[in-house]
Scaffold this motif. Structure first.
Motif, PDB file in Angstrom:
ATOM      1  N   GLY A   1       0.821  -1.211   0.000  1.00  0.00           N
ATOM      2  CA  GLY A   1       0.000   0.000   0.000  1.00  0.00           C
ATOM      3  C   GLY A   1       0.848   1.251   0.000  1.00  0.00           C
ATOM      4  N   LEU A   2       1.985   1.191   0.691  1.00  0.00           N
ATOM      5  CA  LEU A   2       2.896   2.332   0.711  1.00  0.00           C
ATOM      6  C   LEU A   2       3.466   2.581  -0.679  1.00  0.00           C
ATOM      7  N   LEU A   3       3.796   1.508  -1.389  1.00  0.00           N
ATOM      8  CA  LEU A   3       4.298   1.654  -2.756  1.00  0.00           C
ATOM      9  C   LEU A   3       3.236   2.236  -3.680  1.00  0.00           C
ATOM     10  N   LEU A   4       1.961   1.929  -3.371  1.00  0.00           N
ATOM     11  CA  LEU A   4       0.855   2.472  -4.165  1.00  0.00           C
ATOM     12  C   LEU A   4       0.463   3.871  -3.719  1.00  0.00           C
ATOM     13  N   ARG A   5       1.208   4.406  -2.743  1.00  0.00           N
ATOM     14  CA  ARG A   5       1.001   5.768  -2.232  1.00  0.00           C
ATOM     15  C   ARG A   5      -0.391   5.938  -1.645  1.00  0.00           C
ATOM     16  N   MET A   6      -0.829   4.917  -0.900  1.00  0.00           N
ATOM     17  CA  MET A   6      -2.117   5.003  -0.237  1.00  0.00           C
ATOM     18  C   MET A   6      -1.985   5.859   1.020  1.00  0.00           C
ATOM     19  N   PRO A   7      -3.044   6.574   1.426  1.00  0.00           N
ATOM     20  CA  PRO A   7      -3.004   7.357   2.662  1.00  0.00           C
ATOM     21  C   PRO A   7      -2.695   6.475   3.869  1.00  0.00           C
ATOM     22  N   ARG A   8      -2.154   7.085   4.911  1.00  0.00           N
ATOM     23  CA  ARG A   8      -1.689   6.330   6.073  1.00  0.00           C
ATOM     24  C   ARG A   8      -2.800   5.546   6.761  1.00  0.00           C
ATOM     25  N   ILE A   9      -4.017   6.083   6.774  1.00  0.00           N
ATOM     26  CA  ILE A   9      -5.108   5.377   7.438  1.00  0.00           C
ATOM     27  C   ILE A   9      -5.374   4.034   6.769  1.00  0.00           C
TER      28      ILE A   9
END
Length: 254
Positions: free
Chosen positions: A56-64
């Motif tokens: 998810g971090l690689l997909l630049r998803m919000p922290r929540i």
């Protein structure tokens, strides 16, 4: 349609990441079912959640959403082990956070860092002296703008009790004398005292809110809406933010 997309797309990404990581786990360790769980399974589930959060971090998803990714495997497998009172506590906490969702139909949207910077640039260009964030959430916009512009008075208005408490604590730790969070409904605020009014709400209150802004705000001041337009009124300027969700700031000059 864009609002619906913004709600659905993150869940699609969550499920895709979880499915990919689960497929890897199953290929490495065989089938994993609730009936075959052992105490050693919990680290596997936490590892699965961490790997999904990494994707998810690689997909630049919000922290929540990264937190959702991390906790989802454990929540699915161990859901039956959660005591009944925990759900009541969760309900109360959600009510204190999403206080306005039912009455005002305004979810808790959090402005991202790139939009913070875009707002800071806009404040500088407009030479604003007083700025307000209507529905300031966790206070991210307020603290960022106050730190970027020490001579500008930045206020946040919020009515969700737990969110207000958290954002006030954030302001206190930031030690920014030009920043403040006020427990007040945006409908009770005098918008005429601000040079820039920013909001990230929902389509529902936009028409009524803009009429309030037209009545109260001074000529030449700016009304800025994140993502949501004023019905029947074209923005005087649209600022495209270079972020993952393709944020647009709709700027109206009063």
């Amino acid at each position: 349609m864009s609002v619906l997309r913004n709600q659905i797309v993150p869940w699609i990404k969550v499920l895709a990441c979880q499915a990919l990581v689960l497929a890897i786990v199953l290929s490495l360790s065989g089938s994993l079912t609730p009936g075959s769980l052992t105490p050693g399974t919990l680290p596997v589930l936490l590892g699965q959640g961490a790997a999904a959060a990494g994707l998810g971090l690689l997909l630049r998803m919000p922290r929540i959403w990264l937190l959702v990714q991390f906790l989802l495997p454990v929540a699915v497998v161990y859901g039956d082990a959660v005591p009944a009172w925990a759900y009541l506590v969760a309900f109360v906490l959600c009510a204190l956070v999403y206080w306005n969702s039912a009455s005002e139909q305004v979810p808790l949207y959090l402005t991202n860092r790139r939009t913070w910077q875009a707002l800071a640039d806009l404040v500088a260009a407009s030479q604003a002296r007083r700025v307000v964030d209507l529905g300031s959430g966790m206070g991210g916009v307020v603290t960022f703008l106050a730190r970027a512009h020490p001579a500008v008075e930045v206020s946040g208005l919020e009515t969700a009790p737990l969110v207000v408490a958290a954002s006030k604590l954030r302001i206190a730790f930031s030690r920014l004398p030009n920043a403040r969070i006020v427990y007040r409904s945006l409908w009770d605020a005098d918008l005429g005292t601000y040079d820039v009014v920013y909001c990230f709400l929902s389509p529902v209150p936009m028409a009524r809110l803009f009429e309030k802004a037209r009545r109260e705000m001074r000529p030449g001041t700016l009304f800025v809406s994140n993502s949501f337009t004023v019905p029947g009124r074209a923005a005087d300027r649209i600022l495209d933010v270079d972020d993952a969700r393709h944020t647009q700031l709709h700027i109206y000059t009063l």
